[in-house]
Design a protein around this motif. Structure first.
Motif, mmCIF file in Angstrom:
data_model
loop_
_atom_site.group_PDB
_atom_site.id
_atom_site.type_symbol
_atom_site.label_atom_id
_atom_site.label_comp_id
_atom_site.label_asym_id
_atom_site.label_seq_id
_atom_site.Cartn_x
_atom_site.Cartn_y
_atom_site.Cartn_z
ATOM 1 N N UNK A 30 0.868 -1.175 0.000
ATOM 2 C CA UNK A 30 0.000 0.000 0.000
ATOM 3 C C UNK A 30 0.904 1.224 0.000
ATOM 4 N N UNK A 31 0.285 2.396 -0.070
ATOM 5 C CA UNK A 31 1.114 3.595 -0.032
ATOM 6 C C UNK A 31 1.713 3.755 1.369
ATOM 7 N N UNK A 32 2.748 4.530 1.415
ATOM 8 C CA UNK A 32 3.557 4.699 2.614
ATOM 9 C C UNK A 32 2.748 5.173 3.832
ATOM 10 N N UNK A 33 1.732 6.017 3.624
ATOM 11 C CA UNK A 33 0.983 6.529 4.773
ATOM 12 C C UNK A 33 0.014 5.497 5.321
ATOM 13 N N UNK A 34 -0.589 4.690 4.418
ATOM 14 C CA UNK A 34 -1.498 3.639 4.876
ATOM 15 C C UNK A 34 -0.742 2.679 5.793
ATOM 16 N N UNK A 35 0.526 2.470 5.501
ATOM 17 C CA UNK A 35 1.328 1.548 6.308
ATOM 18 C C UNK A 35 2.004 2.211 7.502
ATOM 19 N N UNK A 36 1.789 3.509 7.671
ATOM 20 C CA UNK A 36 2.449 4.235 8.769
ATOM 21 C C UNK A 36 1.533 4.284 9.979
ATOM 22 N N UNK A 37 2.051 3.932 11.152
ATOM 23 C CA UNK A 37 1.256 4.094 12.364
ATOM 24 C C UNK A 37 0.998 5.573 12.586
ATOM 25 N N UNK A 38 -0.252 5.905 12.949
ATOM 26 C CA UNK A 38 -0.607 7.324 13.083
ATOM 27 C C UNK A 38 -0.217 7.814 14.474
ATOM 28 N N UNK A 39 1.040 7.622 14.792
ATOM 29 C CA UNK A 39 1.606 8.096 16.046
ATOM 30 C C UNK A 39 2.701 9.086 15.680
ATOM 31 N N UNK A 40 3.104 9.956 16.638
ATOM 32 C CA UNK A 40 4.190 10.890 16.313
ATOM 33 C C UNK A 40 5.423 10.158 15.784
ATOM 34 N N UNK A 41 5.745 9.005 16.382
ATOM 35 C CA UNK A 41 6.934 8.285 15.932
ATOM 36 C C UNK A 41 6.763 7.738 14.515
ATOM 37 N N UNK A 42 5.554 7.214 14.220
ATOM 38 C CA UNK A 42 5.278 6.707 12.871
ATOM 39 C C UNK A 42 5.392 7.822 11.838
ATOM 40 N N UNK A 43 4.838 8.985 12.182
ATOM 41 C CA UNK A 43 4.842 10.106 11.240
ATOM 42 C C UNK A 43 6.257 10.647 11.031
ATOM 43 N N UNK A 44 7.039 10.767 12.111
ATOM 44 C CA UNK A 44 8.392 11.302 11.932
ATOM 45 C C UNK A 44 9.259 10.326 11.140
ATOM 46 N N UNK A 45 9.054 9.011 11.322
ATOM 47 C CA UNK A 45 9.889 8.097 10.528
ATOM 48 C C UNK A 45 9.488 8.161 9.057
ATOM 49 N N UNK A 46 8.195 8.404 8.777
ATOM 50 C CA UNK A 46 7.767 8.591 7.382
ATOM 51 C C UNK A 46 8.428 9.834 6.780
ATOM 52 N N UNK A 130 -10.193 15.861 9.173
ATOM 53 C CA UNK A 130 -9.367 16.830 8.453
ATOM 54 C C UNK A 130 -8.440 17.573 9.403
ATOM 55 N N UNK A 131 -8.994 17.971 10.551
ATOM 56 C CA UNK A 131 -8.185 18.701 11.527
ATOM 57 C C UNK A 131 -7.009 17.826 11.988
ATOM 58 N N UNK A 132 -7.286 16.543 12.255
ATOM 59 C CA UNK A 132 -6.217 15.630 12.689
ATOM 60 C C UNK A 132 -5.191 15.429 11.587
ATOM 61 N N UNK A 133 -5.688 15.275 10.354
ATOM 62 C CA UNK A 133 -4.780 15.047 9.229
ATOM 63 C C UNK A 133 -3.874 16.249 9.019
ATOM 64 N N UNK A 134 -4.419 17.455 9.227
ATOM 65 C CA UNK A 134 -3.617 18.668 9.033
ATOM 66 C C UNK A 134 -2.488 18.727 10.073
ATOM 67 N N UNK A 135 -2.786 18.311 11.304
ATOM 68 C CA UNK A 135 -1.750 18.284 12.351
ATOM 69 C C UNK A 135 -0.672 17.256 11.981
ATOM 70 N N UNK A 136 -1.113 16.053 11.578
ATOM 71 C CA UNK A 136 -0.166 14.997 11.198
ATOM 72 C C UNK A 136 0.695 15.435 10.024
#
Ligand SMILES: Nc1ncnc2c1ncn2[C@@H]1O[C@H](COP(=O)(O)OP(=O)(O)O)[C@@H](O)[C@H]1O
Ligand SMILES: [Mg+2]
Length: 183
Positions: A30-46, A130-136
């Motif tokens: 899948x695309x990289x974001x679908x496979x990324x945990x929606x945690x700060x650590x998941x997002x920063x490693x992405x 949307x608000x959460x996605x904008x923060x991420x």
């Protein structure tokens, strides 16, 4: 795609290609974001992975026949759509797809492009999503830029945004945000 693969870059294998068509390896995943945990650590490693894919591509010289793209002059391959939805997570690691915009140019233009997409692109969904996605996305953008040359990307930004604004697929709100970004 063949050229960058020959230089060790993770693009899908091309079996055959002609004028306007191409047969390539079918990737699993899948695309990289679908496979990324929606945690700060998941997002920063992405964000770091995306920066690394930019840095590696920016090291590859473009062959003579690749047309010149927008932004400052340069002799590298620029993808011009290198954002998380065009990175697939596969069992063999990340693969970059969607090479239709590829040109010759300055890698800073590619960074400016991804910056503009992460900062200005429409986020789908309801208000809370949307608000959460904008923060991420803000966190993704900060970690993406952290290890890259921001000043060079900013110098490339006005020409990049001019080029983006010629794209008819942008909504009015996106256009406004793009203009604000260069101001
Ligand atoms: N080599 C591939 N193997 C498997 N799926 C792919 C491959 N290339 C593209 N896809 C899928 O098709 C979608 C659209 O392809 P893409 O090249 O990104 O075009 P666009 O984003 O312009 O529609 C991708 O998001 C991905 O899900
Ligand atoms: Mg795509």
């Amino acid at each position: 795609m063949r050229h960058v693969r020959d230089h060790g870059y993770p693009a899908p294998r091309v079996f055959d290609a002609g004028n306007g068509w191409l047969v390539m390896e079918r990737l699993e995943g899948t695309d990289m974001l679908a496979g990324t945990r929606k945690t700060p650590r998941g997002v920063t490693s992405a964000g770091k992975l995306l920066a690394d894919l930019h840095r590696r591509l920016g090291a590859i010289k473009a062959p003579e026949w690749v047309p010149v793209g927008p932004g400052p002059a340069g002799d590298r391959i620029i993808h011009l759509d290198l954002h998380p939805l065009n990175v697939m997570n596969t069992p063999d690691g990340p693969r970059v797809i969607d090479w239709a915009n590829t040109r010759r140019g300055d890698p800073a233009t590619d960074v400016a492009n991804t910056w503009s997409l992460l900062a200005c692109g429409e986020v789908p969904g309801g208000r809370v999503d949307r608000a959460l996605a904008v923060i991420g996305r803000g966190l993704l953008l900060r970690t993406f830029l952290a290890s890259l040359d921001r000043a060079a990307a900013l110098r490339a930004m006005p020409a990049l945004v001019e080029w983006r604004l010629r794209d008819r697929n942008h909504t009015d709100a996106e256009r406004q945000r793009l203009r604000r970004l260069i101001r």
